[in-house]
Design an enzyme around this catalytic site. Sequence first.
Site, PDB file in Angstrom:
ATOM      1  N   ALA A 164       1.063  -1.305  -0.100  1.00  8.29           N
ATOM      2  CA  ALA A 164       0.423  -0.266  -0.169  1.00  8.29           C
ATOM      3  C   ALA A 164       0.702   1.305  -0.456  1.00  8.29           C
ATOM      4  O   ALA A 164       0.375   2.153   0.538  1.00  8.29           O
ATOM      5  CB  ALA A 164      -1.118   0.391   1.329  1.00  8.29           C
ATOM      6  N   ALA A 165       2.493   1.105  -0.119  1.00  6.53           N
ATOM      7  CA  ALA A 165       2.537   2.493  -0.649  1.00  6.53           C
ATOM      8  C   ALA A 165       2.897   3.236  -1.140  1.00  6.53           C
ATOM      9  O   ALA A 165       2.119   4.348  -0.808  1.00  6.53           O
ATOM     10  CB  ALA A 165       4.442   2.323  -0.152  1.00  6.53           C
ATOM     11  N   GLY A 166       1.909   2.691  -2.516  1.00  8.81           N
ATOM     12  CA  GLY A 166       1.846   3.429  -3.406  1.00  8.81           C
ATOM     13  C   GLY A 166       0.332   3.920  -3.541  1.00  8.81           C
ATOM     14  O   GLY A 166       0.201   5.401  -3.875  1.00  8.81           O
ATOM     15  N   ASP A 167      -0.448   3.133  -2.784  1.00 10.12           N
ATOM     16  CA  ASP A 167      -1.932   3.820  -2.405  1.00 10.12           C
ATOM     17  C   ASP A 167      -1.679   4.739  -1.575  1.00 10.12           C
ATOM     18  O   ASP A 167      -2.842   5.791  -1.829  1.00 10.12           O
ATOM     19  CB  ASP A 167      -2.190   2.777  -1.973  1.00 10.12           C
ATOM     20  CG  ASP A 167      -2.829   1.827  -3.247  1.00 10.12           C
ATOM     21  OD1 ASP A 167      -2.556   1.596  -4.008  1.00 10.12           O
ATOM     22  OD2 ASP A 167      -2.691  -0.055  -2.071  1.00 10.12           O
TER      23      ASP A 167
END
Length: 302
Positions: A250-253
């Site tokens: 979820a880093a990109g989210d």
Amino acid sequence: MDKVLVVGSLNMDFAVYMDRRPQAGETVMARSMKLVPGGKGANQAYALGKLGANTAMIGAVGTDTFGQQMLRNLEQVSVNTDGIKKIAGVETGKAFIEIENSGQNSISVIAGANAAVDEKMVLEQEERFSQTDAVVMQLEIPVPAVIAAAKLAKAHGKTVVLDPAPARKDLPDELWAQVDITKPNETELALLTGLPTGTEEEVVTAAQALIAKGVKHVLVTLGGDGTLLVSAEQVEKFPAYKVKAVDTTAAGDCFLAAFMSRFTGENFAEAIDFGAKASAIAVTRQGAQTSIPTVEEVQNFQ
């Protein structure tokens, strides 16, 4: 953006933590497993809500326990879930995530109720499109629904944002022509364009191929190497923040949601920096939505 509408997926994540992921035919002992609310759409809606944006979501879950848990989690950060359909007889989407000590992961997804998100479901929610400032989408729901959402958002004069993940080669030009901002990483960008992205120059060339299809701005996230902003008028690189990653789920989210929570339509540098800080915090924590920081944590991050 004061009001953001997310059209996308909701998955319950089965996160398995291990020293390293197994090779083909190999069994590896894991240390632990956690059930964490996830799904790219829900992650972005949750992060937007937690970071203070007025957020609503369109999507689908089953009537099972996981679906109820997903909705409760979003509502805890004031996300409007009225546009999320509860479909009887269909399971809520699930993701199975293997996370190594380095924080890198591999993800397998069962679409479940996400596969039921179609053009009709999107068009039924037209009033929500008229009442928002921006519409954010991903590719964990059927592409026809994504295209319908992009066209509807554009028809209402809204900012259209596409997180093109999971990336695929066959996205039609009619979708790209609606997109104001897209945020691939370099691996996704290579798959989307069929062009190499091994060097920064190649990344810029591949991003410009999306600009040629009608995209206004391409934000290419490069992990620890920062973010490249490419448009018809400019190419600019913004630094990342160095941290020790324990879980990149979820880093990109988190980056995209944090960016959108501060984006006014023009302040790319400020919004990208806020996104970089938020995602730097997120990778130091386990899980998807459980890793999302508060506004105060991002503001105080050094």
